[in-house]
Enzyme design. Structure first.
Site, PDB file in Angstrom:
ATOM      1  N   GLY A  11       0.653  -1.123   0.005  1.00 27.53           N
ATOM      2  CA  GLY A  11      -0.066  -0.013   0.033  1.00 27.53           C
ATOM      3  C   GLY A  11       0.637   1.429   0.119  1.00 27.53           C
ATOM      4  N   VAL A  63      -4.474  -6.499  -5.204  1.00 28.60           N
ATOM      5  CA  VAL A  63      -5.050  -7.257  -4.106  1.00 28.60           C
ATOM      6  C   VAL A  63      -6.514  -7.856  -4.512  1.00 28.60           C
ATOM      7  CG1 VAL A  63      -3.932  -6.082  -2.045  1.00 28.60           C
ATOM      8  CG2 VAL A  63      -6.065  -5.092  -2.948  1.00 28.60           C
ATOM      9  N   TYR A 153     -17.669  10.560   3.597  1.00 28.53           N
ATOM     10  CA  TYR A 153     -16.770   9.167   3.673  1.00 28.53           C
ATOM     11  C   TYR A 153     -17.694   8.118   3.308  1.00 28.53           C
ATOM     12  CZ  TYR A 153     -12.746   6.609   5.389  1.00 28.53           C
ATOM     13  OH  TYR A 153     -11.495   5.890   5.291  1.00 28.53           O
ATOM     14  N   LYS A 160     -14.797   0.434   6.125  1.00 30.77           N
ATOM     15  CA  LYS A 160     -13.969   0.327   7.485  1.00 30.77           C
ATOM     16  C   LYS A 160     -14.492  -0.248   8.646  1.00 30.77           C
ATOM     17  CE  LYS A 160     -10.164   2.841   5.789  1.00 30.77           C
ATOM     18  NZ  LYS A 160      -9.213   2.026   5.240  1.00 30.77           N
ATOM     19  N   ILE A 189      -4.708  12.515   7.253  1.00 29.13           N
ATOM     20  CA  ILE A 189      -3.464  12.905   6.825  1.00 29.13           C
ATOM     21  C   ILE A 189      -3.454  13.053   5.213  1.00 29.13           C
ATOM     22  CG2 ILE A 189      -1.007  12.087   6.587  1.00 29.13           C
ATOM     23  CD1 ILE A 189      -1.163  10.133   8.898  1.00 29.13           C
ATOM     24  N   LEU A 192      -2.487  10.737  -1.094  1.00 23.71           N
ATOM     25  CA  LEU A 192      -3.093  10.369  -2.248  1.00 23.71           C
ATOM     26  C   LEU A 192      -4.450   9.864  -2.186  1.00 23.71           C
ATOM     27  CD1 LEU A 192      -1.993  11.021  -5.290  1.00 23.71           C
ATOM     28  CD2 LEU A 192      -1.562   8.577  -5.292  1.00 23.71           C
TER      29      LEU A 192
HETATM   30  O1  0WD Z   1      -6.357  10.456   6.127  1.00 18.01           O
HETATM   31  C1  0WD Z   1      -5.663   9.365   5.836  1.00 18.01           C
HETATM   32  N1  0WD Z   1      -4.998   9.376   4.690  1.00 18.01           N
HETATM   33  C2  0WD Z   1      -6.149   8.026   6.330  1.00 18.01           C
HETATM   34  C3  0WD Z   1      -6.048   6.974   5.856  1.00 18.01           C
HETATM   35  C4  0WD Z   1      -6.815   7.971   7.637  1.00 18.01           C
HETATM   36  C5  0WD Z   1      -7.213   6.681   8.079  1.00 18.01           C
HETATM   37  C6  0WD Z   1      -6.886   5.643   7.513  1.00 18.01           C
HETATM   38  N2  0WD Z   1      -6.281   5.714   6.222  1.00 18.01           N
HETATM   39  C7  0WD Z   1      -6.270   4.460   5.525  1.00 18.01           C
HETATM   40  C8  0WD Z   1      -6.782   4.498   4.179  1.00 18.01           C
HETATM   41  O2  0WD Z   1      -8.117   4.201   4.076  1.00 18.01           O
HETATM   42  C9  0WD Z   1      -6.074   3.220   3.744  1.00 18.01           C
HETATM   43  O3  0WD Z   1      -6.578   1.990   4.103  1.00 18.01           O
HETATM   44  O4  0WD Z   1      -4.884   4.317   5.206  1.00 18.01           O
HETATM   45  C10 0WD Z   1      -4.348   3.490   4.094  1.00 18.01           C
HETATM   46  C11 0WD Z   1      -3.580   3.919   3.359  1.00 18.01           C
HETATM   47  O5  0WD Z   1      -4.157   5.113   2.740  1.00 18.01           O
HETATM   48  P1  0WD Z   1      -3.001   6.628   2.335  1.00 18.01           P
HETATM   49  O6  0WD Z   1      -1.604   6.323   2.976  1.00 18.01           O
HETATM   50  O7  0WD Z   1      -3.809   7.472   2.830  1.00 18.01           O
HETATM   51  O8  0WD Z   1      -3.117   6.426   0.831  1.00 18.01           O
HETATM   52  P2  0WD Z   1      -2.079   6.324  -0.520  1.00 18.01           P
HETATM   53  O9  0WD Z   1      -0.708   6.798  -0.011  1.00 18.01           O
HETATM   54  O10 0WD Z   1      -2.851   6.807  -1.465  1.00 18.01           O
HETATM   55  O11 0WD Z   1      -1.948   4.830  -0.384  1.00 18.01           O
HETATM   56  C12 0WD Z   1      -3.072   3.679  -0.516  1.00 18.01           C
HETATM   57  C13 0WD Z   1      -2.785   2.908  -1.618  1.00 18.01           C
HETATM   58  C14 0WD Z   1      -3.087   3.170  -3.121  1.00 18.01           C
HETATM   59  O12 0WD Z   1      -2.709   4.102  -3.396  1.00 18.01           O
HETATM   60  P3  0WD Z   1      -3.758   4.885  -4.700  1.00 18.01           P
HETATM   61  O13 0WD Z   1      -3.667   6.463  -4.460  1.00 18.01           O
HETATM   62  O14 0WD Z   1      -2.892   4.671  -5.856  1.00 18.01           O
HETATM   63  O15 0WD Z   1      -5.214   4.310  -4.585  1.00 18.01           O
HETATM   64  O16 0WD Z   1      -3.381   1.510  -1.672  1.00 18.01           O
HETATM   65  C15 0WD Z   1      -2.931   0.854  -2.996  1.00 18.01           C
HETATM   66  C16 0WD Z   1      -2.331   1.868  -3.811  1.00 18.01           C
HETATM   67  O17 0WD Z   1      -1.051   1.882  -3.693  1.00 18.01           O
HETATM   68  N3  0WD Z   1      -3.943   0.357  -3.371  1.00 18.01           N
HETATM   69  C17 0WD Z   1      -3.883  -0.926  -3.979  1.00 18.01           C
HETATM   70  N4  0WD Z   1      -2.888  -1.777  -3.851  1.00 18.01           N
HETATM   71  C18 0WD Z   1      -3.040  -3.037  -4.248  1.00 18.01           C
HETATM   72  N5  0WD Z   1      -4.294  -3.602  -5.010  1.00 18.01           N
HETATM   73  C19 0WD Z   1      -5.185  -1.422  -4.389  1.00 18.01           C
HETATM   74  C20 0WD Z   1      -5.140  -2.642  -5.032  1.00 18.01           C
HETATM   75  N6  0WD Z   1      -6.199  -3.040  -5.741  1.00 18.01           N
HETATM   76  N7  0WD Z   1      -5.718  -0.385  -4.541  1.00 18.01           N
HETATM   77  C21 0WD Z   1      -5.189   0.803  -3.917  1.00 18.01           C
END
Ligand code: 0WD
Length: 272
Positions: A11, A63, A153, A160, A189, A192
């Protein structure tokens, strides 16, 4: 704390990702890491990040793709034999489902959100069960939009809630091997994924204003708490949703301040 431990980070999209913060914290403590990337575009971002952590173990993984999950298990087996922890930091919902009324959520958007954001944890845990050492640790990321209403959301909140429930069921399945399954519920945070949520700047401001620590959290702070949950410091903790949100979740009523005598007062300027 993590010397001799090997783990898989799923991720990372870029160095703003929460998973990057967790990777950094565990690598600083001596962990050896493998990484996955979703597609060729993200591979260009993930490979240099793997380099930064001294790893050449980088695997392609969507995934939602069972063949890639199977290939992942084989790669881990070949490169490491066994690993000690997995970070699942993945979520996705179609943008249209993160706006407007929740009641309008389409069946397709619901399925996509649940598959990518919830079933992926189950599928990844199942695929890696045979390559995970006893007493290992699995960590996922969730948000307060699961147990509570958060504007925009929508379907991701439902996802979630299901993810947090999955953590509890997986914790029981894997508990007899000492494998722990936990979630961190992070405060907002700017990443992306977060850019897909409407009014995100307002959400950040709201959390800062209404949390006991009067701040937003950083990926470093989530990373450090993640390190704890992946390490042997937390061997009696499983099935938990651990809030790393500057305390926002404990507040029944926010927008409070202290006067010059230390007495609690309302931040009237913020709420009038
Ligand atoms: O405020 C926030 N950023 C919060 C995020 C607050 C609380 C929780 N979260 C959670 C998100 O819901 C997620 O579960 O943290 C997790 C990570 O999110 P992140 O770090 O905020 O976001 P990001 O840097 O975009 O990483 C998530 C990544 C995807 O990025 P993009 O933006 O391309 O969708 O998840 C990966 C991808 O790299 N991802 C996948 N990996 C494998 N298979 C897939 C997939 N099908 N879809 C998305």
């Amino acid at each position: 704390m993590m010397k001799g431990k090997k783990g898989l980070i799923v991720g990372i999209a870029n160095n703003k990702s929460i998973a990057y913060g967790i990777a950094k914290a565990v690598a600083n403590q001596g962990a050896e890491l493998a990484f996955t990337y979703l597609n060729e575009q993200l591979e260009k971002r993930v490979r240099p990040i793997a380099d930064e952590f001294g790893s050449d173990k980088v695997y392609k993984l969507d995934v939602n793709n069972d063949d890639e999950l199977e290939a992942l298990t084989k790669s881990i087996e070949k490169d490491f034999g066994k690993i000690d922890f997995i970070v699942h930091s993945v979520a996705f919902a179609p943008r249209a489902a993160l706006d407007g009324r929740f009641i309008d959520t389409s069946r397709k958007a619901f399925d996509i959100a649940m598959q990518t954001s919830v079933y992926s944890l189950i599928a990844l845990s199942h695929a890696c069960e045979s390559v995970l050492n006893d007493n290992g640790s699995i960590l996922t990321l969730t948000y307060i939009g699961g147990p509570k209403y958060i504007p925009h959301y929508n379907v991701m909140g439902v996802a979630k809630a299901a993810l947090e429930s999955s953590v509890r069921y997986l914790a029981v399945d894997l508990g007899d091997r000492g494998i722990r399954v936990n979630a961190i519920s992070a405060g907002p945070i700017k990443t992306l994924a977060a850019s897909g949520i409407g009014d995100f700047r307002a959400i950040l401001k709201w959390n800062e204003t209404n949390s006991p620590l009067n701040k937003n959290v950083t990926t470093e702070e989530v990373g450090n708490s993640g390190m704890y949950l992946l390490s042997d410091l937390s061997t009696a903790i499983t099935g938990e949703v651990h809030y790393v949100d500057a305390g926002y979740n404990i507040m029944g009523m926010g927008a409070i301040d202290k006067d010059e005598n230390g007495k609690t007062v309302m931040k009237w300027d913020k709420i009038r």
